[in-house]
Design an enzyme around this catalytic site. Structure first.
Site, PDB file in Angstrom:
ATOM      1  N   LYS A 125      14.519  11.193 -10.745  1.00  0.00           N
ATOM      2  CA  LYS A 125      15.197  11.975  -9.385  1.00  0.00           C
ATOM      3  C   LYS A 125      16.601  12.096  -9.752  1.00  0.00           C
ATOM      4  O   LYS A 125      17.292  12.888  -9.192  1.00  0.00           O
ATOM      5  CB  LYS A 125      15.330  10.921  -8.293  1.00  0.00           C
TER       6      LYS A 125
HETATM    7  C1  LIG Z   1       9.927  10.305  -6.517  1.00  0.00           C
HETATM    8  C2  LIG Z   1       8.737   9.702  -7.390  1.00  0.00           C
HETATM    9  C3  LIG Z   1       7.465  10.451  -7.696  1.00  0.00           C
HETATM   10  C4  LIG Z   1       6.941  11.445  -7.112  1.00  0.00           C
HETATM   11  O1  LIG Z   1       7.587  12.677  -7.273  1.00  0.00           O
HETATM   12  P1  LIG Z   1       7.388  13.818  -6.211  1.00  0.00           P
HETATM   13  O2  LIG Z   1       8.329  14.917  -6.614  1.00  0.00           O
HETATM   14  O3  LIG Z   1       7.739  13.189  -4.843  1.00  0.00           O
HETATM   15  O4  LIG Z   1       5.942  14.267  -6.118  1.00  0.00           O
HETATM   16  C5  LIG Z   1       6.766   9.642  -8.928  1.00  0.00           C
HETATM   17  N1  LIG Z   1       7.191   8.549  -9.457  1.00  0.00           N
HETATM   18  C6  LIG Z   1       8.533   8.222  -9.197  1.00  0.00           C
HETATM   19  C7  LIG Z   1       8.917   6.756 -10.082  1.00  0.00           C
HETATM   20  C8  LIG Z   1       9.239   8.384  -8.086  1.00  0.00           C
HETATM   21  O5  LIG Z   1      10.511   8.109  -8.005  1.00  0.00           O
END
Ligand SMILES: *Cc1c(COP(=O)(O)O)cnc(C)c1O
Length: 450
Positions: A118
Site C-alpha cells: 500500500k
Molecule cells: C490490501 C492488501 C491486499 C489486497 O489488495 P487489493 O488491492 O485490495 O486487492 C492483499 N494483501 C495485503 C497484505 C494487503 O494489505
C-alpha cells in the site's frame, strides 16, 4: 490526462480534480480516458531506468499540466526511496547468472515504511495531493476504512501534512496486533492522523465512509476525500511496479512467458497490473488468489458476479465481499468476459490450506510468507500444475510477515524478527477512539476533531 466516470463517459475531470474529488459526481469511479501504449523501443529504454525514474515517466502520461516532468521525477524519487526486489524462495536475486533455472520468484513490495505494498500508492497519492493543494489555503479531511494495511500507509504518507486531517476507521479486533499498534501510534498526541476503532466489521467501516461521502452536509463541511482504492490516485501508481518489474523479468529470462500472481481483496492491485499490461508491459497472464471471500474467483469460473458479506480469515486484508474495483476491471475490458478470462485465472484457498502452505514453504526453503502472499503463491502453484513448459512466475508479496507475527509465529512455532519501524511502533502507547458503527457517532467525532 482526462478521466471519466465509469457510469457516464460524458462526466470528465483532469487527473488532479479526479484525485481530490475521489468519486465522480454521479457516484461512479474515475477511469483514464485512454491508456498510453509504449512500443518495445521505449520499454527497453524505460526498463534500464531506476524504478523511481520509470514511475515518473509513466506518471507524466496519467497526470495533468499541474505536474511538470521534473515535479514528477522529484515526487517519485522522494516517494520511492526503498528497494523493489524480486527474489527466489532461497533468497537469490532475479538474475539469470545466479539462478539460471529459477522460475519461482516473489516480488517483495513490502520494503516501504509501513511494510506493505500500500506504500507505493499511498506515498504517490499523498505527495500528489499536497502538490495540488500547494499554495492554496484549502483544507481537506481524509476518511479511510482499513482492513489493516491501507490505514497505516495513508497515515504515514499524510503525517504532519498541512491542511490535511486523516481519520482511519478500522474494525475493532479485526486487524493484526502489529497492524493495530502501527495504526494507533502515528505521530504525536495532537497529530493530524487519528485512529478510530469501530465496533463492527471492515464492511461496516467501509459502509460508514460511504455513508459520510453520501451525506452532502458532511462532504461540504469537511471537504472530504477518500484514500481507499475507489480513488484513482491509489490505482494508477500500482501499475508502475508491474510495468518496471516485468521489464526486468523479461530482460533476465527473455524466452519464457511471464505470469504474475496477485493475492486479492478489493482488486486495486490487479487493476494496476491490468493497466500495466495495456501499456505494453510484457505480462502474459495474471493469476488471482482469494481467501474464502472469493466473489471474483467465482466470477472467473462462472461469469456470474455475486458480491456477498465478508467473512473473517487469516489473510484479513483480503476479507472483502464486494471488491471496489470490480467495475473498473469490467470497464477496462468493455464488459467482455471472454477477454477477462483470457488474461485472468483465479483460485481460492481456505485458512487451513494457507497455514499448511506457510509451513511447507518454510520447511522446504526457509522463506517466511505473510498469509496474503501465501494465498498468492498457492494460486500460482495450482496454475502451474497444468503447464509443462518453463515460465517465469512472480508472486506479488504484499506484506512483510512481521505485520502478521501473531498468526505466523503460531503457525511456524518460531519468532519472526521485527523490522526496525515496527519494533519502534510496538513500544509506543496507543491513541485510539472507540465508537459504534453509526454515522451519528462519526459526525460527533468529526465535529470535535476535524
Ligand atoms: C490490501 C492488501 C491486499 C489486497 O489488495 P487489493 O488491492 O485490495 O486487492 C492483499 N494483501 C495485503 C497484505 C494487503 O494489505
Amino acid at each position: 490526462m482526462n478521466y471519466h466516470s465509469n457510469r457516464d463517459s460524458e462526466i470528465k475531470a483532469a487527473f488532479g480534480d479526479a484525485l481530490l474529488a475521489s468519486l465522480a459526481p454521479d457516484g461512479g469511479l474515475w477511469m483514464p480516458d485512454e491508456i498510453p501504449h509504449f512500443n518495445p523501443k521505449n520499454t527497453a529504454r524505460m526498463g534500464a531506468m531506476s524504478f523511481a525514474e520509470c514511475a515518473a515517466e509513466l506518471a507524466v502520461h496519467f497526470t495533468d499540466d499541474r505536474f511538470s516532468a521534473s515535479d514528477l521525477v522529484a515526487l517519485c524519487r522522494d516517494a520511492y526511496n526503498f528497494d523493489v526486489p524480486m527474489v527466489t524462495l532461497s533468497g537469490e536475486a532475479l538474475d539469470p547468472a545466479l539462478a539460471p533455472d529459477a522460475e519461482d520468484f516473489v516480488l517483495e513490495l513490502f520494503h516501504g515504511p509501513t511494510l506493505a505494498f500500500k506504500d507505493f500508492a499511498a506515498r504517490f497519492m499523498g505527495r500528489a495531493a499536497s502538490h495540488l493543494m500547494g499554495a492554496t489555503k484549502q483544507k481537506r479531511t481524509i476518511l479511510v476504512a482499513t482492513s489493516g494495511d491501507t490505514g497505516g500507509a495513508i497515515g504515514d504518507a499524510f503525517l504532519d501534512q498541512k491542511g490535511i486531517k486523516v481519520f482511519i476507521l478500522f474494525p475493532k479486533g479485526g486487524v493484526s496486533k502489529v497492524q493495530e499498534q502501527q495504526l494507533t501510534t502515528m505521530g504525536r498526541a495532537n497529530s493530524n492522523v487519528k485512529a478510530i476503532s469501530v465496533d463492527g466489521t471492515f464492511d461496516d467501516c467501509q459502509q460508514l465512509v460511504k455513508a459520510a461521502f453520501g451525506n452532502p452536509d458532511l462532504t461540504k463541511q469537511y471537504n472530504l476525500m477518500s484514500a481507499n482504492s475507489i480513488n484513482v490516485g491509489r490505482v494508477i501508481p500500482q501499475s508502475f511496479y508491474y510495468f518496471w518489474t516485468s521489464l526486468q523479468a523479461k530482460a533476465a529470462y527473455p524466452n519464457r512467458p511471464l505470469v504474475y500472481s496477485i493475492p486479492s481483496g478489493n482488486l486495486g492491485n490487479l487493476t494496476g497490473g491490468l493497466i500495466a499490461k495495456k501499456m505494453g508491459a510484457p505480462i502474459d497472464r495474471f493469476v488471482i488468489g482469494n481467501n474464502a471471500n472469493d466473489p471474483f474467483v467465482d466470477y472467473l469460473s462462472t461469469s456470474v458476479y455475486e458480491p456477498r458479506p465478508s467473512v473473517p480469515t487469516l489473510s484479513n486484508a483480503m476479507d472483502i465481499g464486494r471488491p471496489n474495483n470490480f467495475p473498473r476491471i469490467l470497464s477496462l475490458y468493455n464488459d467482455d468476459y471472454t477477454e477477462i478470462v483470457s488474461v485472468c485465472w483465479g483460485a481460492s484457498f481456505s485458512d487451513e490450506e494457507t497455514e499448511r502452505h506457510i509451513r511447507r514453504i518454510h520447511t522446504e526453503t526457509g522463506y517466511v510468507m505473510c498469509p496474503h502472499t501465501a494465498v498468492g503463491h498457492l494460486a500460482m502453484e495450482k496454475f502451474a500444475a497444468d503447464i509443462s513448459e518453463p515460465f517465469t512466475r512472480i508472486t506479488v508479496g504484499t506484506a512483510h510477515p512481521a505485520k502478521f507475527a501473531d498468526s505466523v509465529e503460531r503457525i511456524l512455532h518460531t519468532d519472526i524478527p521485527m523490522p526496525a519501524p515496527l519494533a519502534k511502533a510496538m513500544k509506543k502507547k496507543q491513541r485510539v477512539h472507540v465508537m459504534g458503527p453509526t454515522l451519528a457517532d462519526l459526525s460527533d467525532y468529526l465535529a470535535m476533531h476535524a
